[in-house]
Design an enzyme around this catalytic site. Structure first.
Site, mmCIF file in Angstrom:
data_model
loop_
_atom_site.group_PDB
_atom_site.id
_atom_site.type_symbol
_atom_site.label_atom_id
_atom_site.label_comp_id
_atom_site.label_asym_id
_atom_site.label_seq_id
_atom_site.Cartn_x
_atom_site.Cartn_y
_atom_site.Cartn_z
ATOM 1 C CE LYS A 22 -1.606 1.901 3.958
ATOM 2 N NZ LYS A 22 -1.768 3.258 4.389
ATOM 3 C CG ASN A 23 2.106 2.844 3.591
ATOM 4 O OD1 ASN A 23 0.969 3.227 3.298
ATOM 5 N ND2 ASN A 23 2.461 2.574 4.841
ATOM 6 C CB CYS A 117 -5.096 6.229 10.466
ATOM 7 S SG CYS A 117 -5.744 4.849 9.522
ATOM 8 N NE ARG A 122 -0.460 10.648 10.102
ATOM 9 C CZ ARG A 122 -0.835 9.560 9.425
ATOM 10 N NH1 ARG A 122 -2.067 9.113 9.527
ATOM 11 N NH2 ARG A 122 0.016 8.929 8.644
ATOM 12 C CG ASP A 306 2.453 1.374 9.670
ATOM 13 O OD1 ASP A 306 2.093 2.200 10.519
ATOM 14 O OD2 ASP A 306 2.793 1.686 8.514
ATOM 15 N NE ARG A 398 -7.623 5.134 5.400
ATOM 16 C CZ ARG A 398 -8.007 6.339 5.815
ATOM 17 N NH1 ARG A 398 -8.772 6.477 6.855
ATOM 18 N NH2 ARG A 398 -7.592 7.388 5.196
#
Ligand code: EPZ
Length: 419
Positions: A22-23, A117, A122, A306, A398
């Site tokens: 994903k990232n 999230c 952030r 994560d 997600r």
């Protein structure tokens, strides 16, 4: 409203195949904005963050041809707007990559401040530092960040904190800039290396990705066509490794790069599970109650934040008291309250949590508080006695493709139910 319903208690057994990261994918897709041509990207996971990312790209003129479930052909010849729609960008965190990519290609970007999230503060100060170092003028107004540059000029950038997002944004801005950019104290995550590999394959000149010093020699333009396959998702792989530990199962995880999983493997071995490393696959076999263990989350190659909640589930049923020290995010223990509803005995104080291992978890209705917390609750439901209902599963969607299908193939009694 959809929820995931799980009948525990199952020892997971069998094989699972990991999808694209994903990232990495949500950095590579915006990076295609830098290409005045067409490229084909394979191994893209089918998850909602990718869908939103594609929707945004299409709104600014990128044409996306879905060749198959995991393969997209992306035509970025005609960028029609430098303004990414606010309603979509506020839905996911990595929308900040559009800023670096649009700035790099068009010298101008207006992007809604990112959502994603809720893991605590952030900030984007390091992203802004990078834009400004390369010649960008930044304004933040009404929930938008606007960056304009007359010219992008390579420069030395020292990141005050190791930031994945700021490292990637600095790379995206620097690829087509004049001269040389160096990023010091850069993040080293596998998805940074993957983005650099993609951009280099397309004609960029980036060296040092994967170390804390990345050097980018700006090029006039990138190639007009190319193909690339996204790296396997180390967090998805780690999620299944920890699921094997938490359920006392035996899972072989295929299509992963085991080198990316060293910190997790080391801890799993410390917990008493057997690990067989095949290079591109890994088997985790846990035949007894896991031993207590302590972890501190750190930037790569440290233990990934994560995978912290998934590790928390294994610790919740371990023999003895384990400690997690979270060093990346301020609010990554929101799942603790949910696990405690299932009989866990966890106390979180700020960025440290103490997991007093219990004999068993008991099913309960629980709420995903973010993406990885959601995955952790699914694992907890499989390990627990009785029925668990996991709500807020849009968080899980997600970042995990077909999570219930993959766990079902490993023997879990799990289904998605539409209420
Ligand atoms: C990326 O987020 C990941 N997201 C996150 O994964 C992951 O948890 C995180 O990196 C750390 O590995 C994506 O790749 C889209 P950071 P990112 O910038 O880039 C501070 C998941 O579950 N910081 O590396 O937003 C920040 O507050 C998600 O898949 C600044 O101070 O994280 C944090 O403490 C959740 N100023 C630390 O740096 C800045 O300008 C690391 O953040 C930027 C960050």
């Amino acid at each position: 409203m959809e929820k995931i319903v799980i009948e525990g208690k199952t020892k997971l057994k069998g094989e699972v195949t990991i999808g694209g990261a994903k990232n990495a994918a949500i950095a590579i897709l915006p990076a295609t904005i830098l290409i005045n041509g067409i490229c084909t990207i394979d191994n893209i996971p089918e998850i909602s963050d990718i869908k939103i990312c594609c929707d945004i790209l299409e709104k600014i003129g990128v044409k996306i041809n879905r060749i198959s479930k995991h393969t997209l052909q992306i035509d970025s010849r005609n960028i029609t707007s430098v303004e990414a729609p606010l309603d979509l960008t506020s839905k996911f965190r990595a929308s900040y990559y559009l800023t670096g990519a649009l700035l790099g290609r068009c010298k101008h970007a207006t992007v809604g401040m990112p959502g994603g999230c809720k893991l605590g503060a952030r900030p984007m100060d390091q992203h802004i530092k990078a834009f400004e170092a390369l010649g960008g003028e930044v304004e933040i107004e009404q929930g938008r960040i606007e960056v304009k540059a007359k010219k992008l000029q390579g420069n030395a950038i020292y990141l005050d904190v190791v930031s994945v997002g700021a490292t990637i944004n600095a790379m995206l801005t620097a690829v087509l800039a004049d001269g040389v950019t160096t990023i010091e104290n850069a993040a080293k995550e596998p998805h940074i290396v993957d983005l650099a590999n993609f951009l280099n394959k397309m004609g960029a000149n980036i060296i040092g990705a994967g170390t804390d010093r990345i050097k980018i020699q700006g090029v006039k333009e990138l190639k007009k066509e190319g193909t690339y396959s996204v790296v396997p998702d180390q967090i998805e792989a780690g999620t299944f490794m920890l699921a094997a530990v938490a359920t006392k199962g035996d899972i072989t995880i295929r299509n992963c790069i085991t080198k990316h999983l060293e910190s997790v493997t080391a801890k799993i071995i410390e917990m008493g599970a057997e690990v067989e490393d095949f290079g591109d696959a890994i088997r985790v076999n846990c035949t007894k109650r896991p031993n207590k263990v302590n972890i501190k989350t750190l930037p790569y190659p440290g233990f990934p934040t994560d995978l912290q909640p998934q590790m928390g589930v294994a610790m919740a049923i371990a023999n003895g008291t384990s400690i997690i020290s979270e060093s990346i995010w301020d609010s990554r223990f929101q799942y603790v309250e949910e696990l405690n509803r299932m009989g866990a005995k966890i106390t979180a104080q700020g960025k440290v949590a103490f997991f007093q291992g219990v004999d068993k978890l008991i099913g309960a209705p629980v709420y995903a508080t973010d993406l990885r917390a959601g995955a952790a609750l699914v694992i907890a439901g499989i390990a627990a006695e009785g029925t668990t209902q996991v709500y807020n599963i849009e968080y899980i969607d997600r970042g995990y493709e077909d999570i219930e299908g993959k766990f079902a193939k490993l023997g879990a009694k799990i289904q998605r139910v539409n209420e």
